[in-house]
Each structure stands twice: as C-alpha cells, then as structure tokens.
Design a protein around this motif. Structure first.
Motif, PDB file in Angstrom:
ATOM      1  N   GLN A 186       0.813  -1.214   0.000  1.00 20.45           N
ATOM      2  CA  GLN A 186       0.000   0.000   0.000  1.00 20.45           C
ATOM      3  C   GLN A 186       0.850   1.269   0.000  1.00 20.45           C
ATOM      4  OE1 GLN A 186      -3.064  -0.007   3.024  1.00 20.45           O
ATOM      5  NE2 GLN A 186      -3.433  -2.196   2.781  1.00 20.45           N
ATOM      6  N   ALA A 187       2.096   1.156   0.493  1.00 17.91           N
ATOM      7  CA  ALA A 187       2.948   2.340   0.617  1.00 17.91           C
ATOM      8  C   ALA A 187       3.238   2.972  -0.738  1.00 17.91           C
ATOM      9  CB  ALA A 187       4.252   1.970   1.321  1.00 17.91           C
ATOM     10  N   GLY A 188       3.479   2.147  -1.740  1.00 18.33           N
ATOM     11  CA  GLY A 188       3.794   2.677  -3.068  1.00 18.33           C
ATOM     12  C   GLY A 188       2.681   3.509  -3.654  1.00 18.33           C
ATOM     13  N   PRO A 189       1.459   2.966  -3.751  1.00 15.94           N
ATOM     14  CA  PRO A 189       0.350   3.756  -4.296  1.00 15.94           C
ATOM     15  C   PRO A 189       0.034   5.013  -3.475  1.00 15.94           C
ATOM     16  CG  PRO A 189      -0.191   1.419  -4.335  1.00 15.94           C
ATOM     17  CD  PRO A 189       1.087   1.549  -3.566  1.00 15.94           C
ATOM     18  N   MET A 190       0.177   4.921  -2.154  1.00 15.21           N
ATOM     19  CA  MET A 190      -0.093   6.101  -1.328  1.00 15.21           C
ATOM     20  C   MET A 190       0.931   7.198  -1.610  1.00 15.21           C
ATOM     21  SD  MET A 190      -1.222   4.202   2.240  1.00 15.21           S
ATOM     22  CE  MET A 190      -1.568   5.685   3.196  1.00 15.21           C
ATOM     23  N   GLY A 191       2.179   6.821  -1.795  1.00 14.57           N
ATOM     24  CA  GLY A 191       3.201   7.797  -2.152  1.00 14.57           C
ATOM     25  C   GLY A 191       2.950   8.390  -3.525  1.00 14.57           C
ATOM     26  N   ALA A 192       2.543   7.541  -4.463  1.00 15.60           N
ATOM     27  CA  ALA A 192       2.268   8.007  -5.824  1.00 15.60           C
ATOM     28  C   ALA A 192       1.125   9.010  -5.837  1.00 15.60           C
ATOM     29  CB  ALA A 192       1.946   6.814  -6.724  1.00 15.60           C
ATOM     30  N   TYR A 193       0.108   8.785  -4.992  1.00 14.42           N
ATOM     31  CA  TYR A 193      -1.027   9.699  -4.914  1.00 14.42           C
ATOM     32  C   TYR A 193      -0.572  11.089  -4.486  1.00 14.42           C
ATOM     33  CZ  TYR A 193      -5.533  11.649  -3.463  1.00 14.42           C
ATOM     34  OH  TYR A 193      -6.636  12.458  -3.315  1.00 14.42           O
ATOM     35  N   MET A 194       0.487  11.141  -3.678  1.00 10.68           N
ATOM     36  CA  MET A 194       1.034  12.419  -3.232  1.00 10.68           C
ATOM     37  C   MET A 194       2.203  12.858  -4.113  1.00 10.68           C
ATOM     38  SD  MET A 194      -0.697  13.659  -0.769  1.00 10.68           S
ATOM     39  CE  MET A 194      -1.969  13.115   0.373  1.00 10.68           C
ATOM     40  N   LYS A 195       2.197  12.394  -5.374  1.00  8.62           N
ATOM     41  CA  LYS A 195       3.215  12.768  -6.361  1.00  8.62           C
ATOM     42  C   LYS A 195       4.624  12.409  -5.897  1.00  8.62           C
ATOM     43  CE  LYS A 195      -0.014  14.738  -8.858  1.00  8.62           C
ATOM     44  NZ  LYS A 195      -0.523  14.100 -10.095  1.00  8.62           N
ATOM     45  N   ASN A 196       4.708  11.396  -5.024  1.00  7.64           N
ATOM     46  CA  ASN A 196       5.985  10.904  -4.499  1.00  7.64           C
ATOM     47  C   ASN A 196       6.789  11.986  -3.779  1.00  7.64           C
ATOM     48  OD1 ASN A 196       5.741   8.130  -5.379  1.00  7.64           O
ATOM     49  ND2 ASN A 196       6.050   8.892  -7.463  1.00  7.64           N
ATOM     50  N   ASN A 197       6.073  12.944  -3.206  1.00  7.34           N
ATOM     51  CA  ASN A 197       6.729  13.957  -2.378  1.00  7.34           C
ATOM     52  C   ASN A 197       7.114  13.401  -1.014  1.00  7.34           C
ATOM     53  OD1 ASN A 197       6.694  16.741  -3.748  1.00  7.34           O
ATOM     54  ND2 ASN A 197       4.626  16.006  -4.131  1.00  7.34           N
ATOM     55  N   PHE A 198       6.430  12.332  -0.593  1.00  5.08           N
ATOM     56  CA  PHE A 198       6.665  11.765   0.725  1.00  5.08           C
ATOM     57  C   PHE A 198       6.633  10.248   0.657  1.00  5.08           C
ATOM     58  CE2 PHE A 198       4.218  15.698   1.042  1.00  5.08           C
ATOM     59  CZ  PHE A 198       5.121  16.510   1.716  1.00  5.08           C
TER      60      PHE A 198
END
Length: 214
Positions: free
Chosen positions: A12-24
C-alpha cells in the motif's frame, strides 16, 4: 510510535506515495487503521504536558514517513483546548515544513480558523500577513482559514485575501480560491456569484466556485 512501524505495508505504501506525487514516503497505513492505532496509542500513553506539546509534535513531524505527520496533527487535535492564537507562529512553521495540500488542509480550517474566530482582531491581522508571505502554502492557509465559517464569514477579509492572489498561476492557490468560495456559496450564494462575476478569477477558481450553481 512502534504501532505504526509494526503495521508497515509495502504493497500500500507505493500507491499512497504516488497519490502524493511521491513527495513523501509512506508506511502504507490507510486512514481507518491509522485512526485505530492512534486511539490505542492515546489510551495506552499519557498525553504530554501542555508546555511540551509542540516538542512532542515536532518529534513526530520530523520522522520520515508521512503517517507520522498525520499523527502529529492528531496529537494537536487531542490537545487543542490548550492551544491559543499565540500558537499561530508554531502552526506556521508546520505549514511551511514538509508542505503539501494534505498538511495545510489539516491545519488551516481546523486550527488556524478556530483561533482567528476566537480572536478576530488579532487573528485577521495575522492572516493578512500570511497572505502576503513569499510561501505559497502559507498563502493557501490564509485563503482557507475561514473555510468552515459559514455565517461567521468575514467577507471583507475573504475577498481581500483572494484579490491579492487573483493573478496567481499556482494550481493550489487557484484551487483554494475556488474551494473557499464554493463552500461559502452554500451559505450566501448571491454574494459569491456577484464576486465571481465582478472579478477576473482564473478559470479553475471560477469553475470550482460555481460548481454547485445551475
């Protein structure tokens, strides 16, 4: 916050980061589980003394995964009764650190707005200062601080701040302008409609502001 680390979910960490444009980077803990873990944490551990609140908030905020910033906001919410307008400078530091729409939108309407409403004479002066900041996220916080004010809205301050940013090409500023106008239109549609018609809003702001008008 061992509970957070123990619930790391790489899938889940990857998609959640992608949703935030990989800023975090994320631990991959979705909102329902995160709230459950925080409830458990607040049950098991004593809250800090009020004078040490921001010390503990920054310990969480400085951790590398985004969920820890959300935990810092949860701690602030838990101890909100101890906060006053005197804490606006500390909230501004949070706004200008690890900035993104999710952190600003967690702070501006909920904390900043309530303190300005409680002490408008001092708070509105600070919001006008924030609106003139060189930091775009601080500008967004100033625009959004009255988001939930409804009948308590000070339209003079709202429109003054918006007019300062009508020419902004920043997506998050244009979006904030549209959002706060759309929200206030639920309370006073005529004033919002007139303001939109009389001022050169960017297309995104205008579209958002008039979203619920027929």
């Amino acid at each position: 916050m061992e509970k957070f680390g123990a619930n790391y979910n790489e899938e889940q960490a990857g998609p959640m980061g992608a949703y935030m444009k990989n800023n975090f980077a994320f631990l991959g803990i979705k909102s329902p589980l995160r709230k459950q873990l925080l409830r458990e944490y607040f049950t098991e551990y004593a809250l800090p003394e009020p004078e040490r609140l921001f010390e503990e908030v920054w310990k969480l905020y400085d951790l590398p995964k985004r969920e820890y910033q959300y935990a810092a906001f949860a701690l602030l919410e838990k101890m909100k009764k101890y906060l006053t307008i005197e804490d606006l400078p500390e909230l501004r530091k949070l706004i200008e650190t690890k900035s993104w729409w999710d952190s600003i939108d967690s702070i501006a309407p909920k904390f900043v707005g309530d303190f300005v409403k409680a002490d408008p004479e001092r708070g509105e002066k600070v919001m006008l200062e924030w609106s003139q900041s060189d930091n775009m996220w601080t500008n967004r916080a100033a625009i959004l601080h009255q988001l939930k004010f409804k009948q308590a809205m000070n339209t003079h301050i709202l429109f003054d701040i918006i007019k300062q940013h009508l020419e902004s090409n920043e997506f998050f500023i244009q979006k904030a302008i549209g959002w706060v106008l759309r929200e206030y239109a639920k309370t006073n549609p005529d004033i919002v409609h007139t303001f939109v018609e009389e001022h050169p809003l960017k297309p995104l702001s205008k579209r958002e502001a008039l979203k619920h008008f027929k």
